[in-house]
Write a protein that holds these residues in place. Structure first.
Motif, PDB file in Angstrom:
ATOM      1  N   ARG A  27       2.671   0.013  -2.350  1.00 33.80           N
ATOM      2  CA  ARG A  27       1.653  -0.835  -2.976  1.00 33.80           C
ATOM      3  C   ARG A  27       0.281  -0.440  -2.437  1.00 33.80           C
ATOM      4  O   ARG A  27       0.018  -0.569  -1.230  1.00 33.80           O
ATOM      5  N   PHE A  28      -0.584   0.032  -3.331  1.00 32.88           N
ATOM      6  CA  PHE A  28      -1.899   0.537  -2.924  1.00 32.88           C
ATOM      7  C   PHE A  28      -3.012  -0.302  -3.541  1.00 32.88           C
ATOM      8  O   PHE A  28      -2.926  -0.731  -4.698  1.00 32.88           O
TER       9      PHE A  28
ATOM     10  N   GLY B 231      -4.407  -3.894   6.070  1.00 30.34           N
ATOM     11  CA  GLY B 231      -3.985  -5.286   6.004  1.00 30.34           C
ATOM     12  C   GLY B 231      -2.518  -5.417   5.635  1.00 30.34           C
ATOM     13  O   GLY B 231      -1.896  -4.469   5.141  1.00 30.34           O
ATOM     14  N   PRO B 232      -1.940  -6.623   5.825  1.00 30.00           N
ATOM     15  CA  PRO B 232      -0.502  -6.819   5.603  1.00 30.00           C
ATOM     16  C   PRO B 232      -0.073  -6.715   4.149  1.00 30.00           C
ATOM     17  O   PRO B 232       1.096  -6.478   3.856  1.00 30.00           O
ATOM     18  N   GLU B 233      -1.007  -6.863   3.199  1.00 28.69           N
ATOM     19  CA  GLU B 233      -0.636  -6.859   1.786  1.00 28.69           C
ATOM     20  C   GLU B 233      -0.565  -5.471   1.175  1.00 28.69           C
ATOM     21  O   GLU B 233      -0.152  -5.326   0.023  1.00 28.69           O
TER      22      GLU B 233
ATOM     23  N   ILE C 140      -3.376   5.748   4.058  1.00 27.47           N
ATOM     24  CA  ILE C 140      -2.013   5.224   4.145  1.00 27.47           C
ATOM     25  C   ILE C 140      -1.806   4.575   5.512  1.00 27.47           C
ATOM     26  O   ILE C 140      -2.372   5.011   6.510  1.00 27.47           O
ATOM     27  N   ALA C 141      -0.989   3.523   5.520  1.00 23.52           N
ATOM     28  CA  ALA C 141      -0.717   2.801   6.760  1.00 23.52           C
ATOM     29  C   ALA C 141       0.169   3.636   7.683  1.00 23.52           C
ATOM     30  O   ALA C 141       0.971   4.447   7.215  1.00 23.52           O
ATOM     31  N   PRO C 142       0.034   3.468   8.997  1.00 24.41           N
ATOM     32  CA  PRO C 142       0.858   4.243   9.941  1.00 24.41           C
ATOM     33  C   PRO C 142       2.358   4.107   9.692  1.00 24.41           C
ATOM     34  O   PRO C 142       3.105   5.090   9.808  1.00 24.41           O
TER      35      PRO C 142
END
Length: 258
Positions: A159-160, A227-229, A171-173
């Motif tokens: 989800r981007f 962020g978490p979303e 991109i998140a770790p």
């Protein structure tokens, strides 16, 4: 390294008599600008860089280069400022200019390293053709932002956040770990401008990014906590390959061929 020459320039102040007060003011401005020596411009450029004004730093270094085009150190300082501005191709050209000059070994080595790290950012991507017309990508609205589903490396859904103002995808770790992306010790660190201020993250290359029927291969992305979303941000290292229209009324992202 050859020392930079200390030069000054003169203006013809007689022109101010014809131009009146406005002309006199312009001449005074030119006197201040042209009277600055090359070391002065270099010093001012470094000061602007240190306070985070990379656009002003690049302008000052470019001004100094116009007077001393064969000074490799000035080209190097400008290249670093251009990288901060995400002007990848211009930075690459600045590094190449250094290698065409009689640069000291340390500066030449730094230029070659700069070109190596810029290579994935300046490489012409291979893109699958978008189908005739426009690809219509459904979006989801959340807290004033638009999100969409992407497929990374032809296998991983994520989800981007759609951000047409972001120069590069992020991109998140955790997602980077799932994809097996492990930036090396010498990976290029890219600065991101966020609401909380500038921050940095390592640059990696995704084999492919697909959104609906639109796909781009070899997409540059920065690994950074989000962020978490969201799992990532869809930025211009993907979007710039298409004609982009975000239709908020219909809640769709339109991607068409350029």
């Amino acid at each position: 390294m050859r020392p930079m020459k200390d030069e000054s320039f003169l203006c013809n102040a007689k022109l101010a008599v014809r131009w009146g007060a406005c002309g006199l003011l312009l001449i005074l401005v030119l006197l201040v600008t042209l009277g600055a020596t090359i070391p002065d411009l270099n010093k001012a450029g470094k000061a602007a860089y240190a306070r985070g004004d990379f656009a002003e730093a690049e302008r000052l270094f470019r001004q100094a280069i116009a007077r001393a085009p064969e000074e490799p150190l000035l080209h190097y300082h400008r290249a670093v400022a251009l990288m901060r501005l995400h002007r990848w191709r211009e930075a690459s050209e600045a590094y190449q200019a250094i290698l065409r000059l009689d640069a000291p070994p340390a500066i030449a080595a730094a230029a070659r390293e700069g070109l190596r790290t810029l290579e994935p950012l300046t490489r012409a991507p291979t893109r699958r053709a978008t189908p005739p017309g426009e690809a219509r990508i459904p979006l989801q609205r959340s807290r004033g932002a638009w999100f969409t589903e992407v497929v990374l490396n032809a296998t991983q859904k994520a989800r981007f956040l759609v951000d047409t103002g972001a120069s590069v995808c992020v991109i998140a770790p955790k997602l980077a770990g799932v994809l097996g992306l492990k930036p090396g010790r010498r990976a290029l660190s890219v600065t991101l401008e966020t609401l909380a201020g500038p921050t940095t993250g390592p640059l990696v290359t995704l084999r492919s990014v697909r959104v609906g029927q639109a796909e781009v291969k070899k997409v540059s992305a920065v690994i950074h906590k989000l962020g978490p979303e969201m799992d990532g941000i869809l930025g211009n290292s993907f979007l710039s390959h298409y004609r982009v229209t975000l239709d908020p009324k219909r809640g769709v992202l339109l991607l068409g061929p350029r």
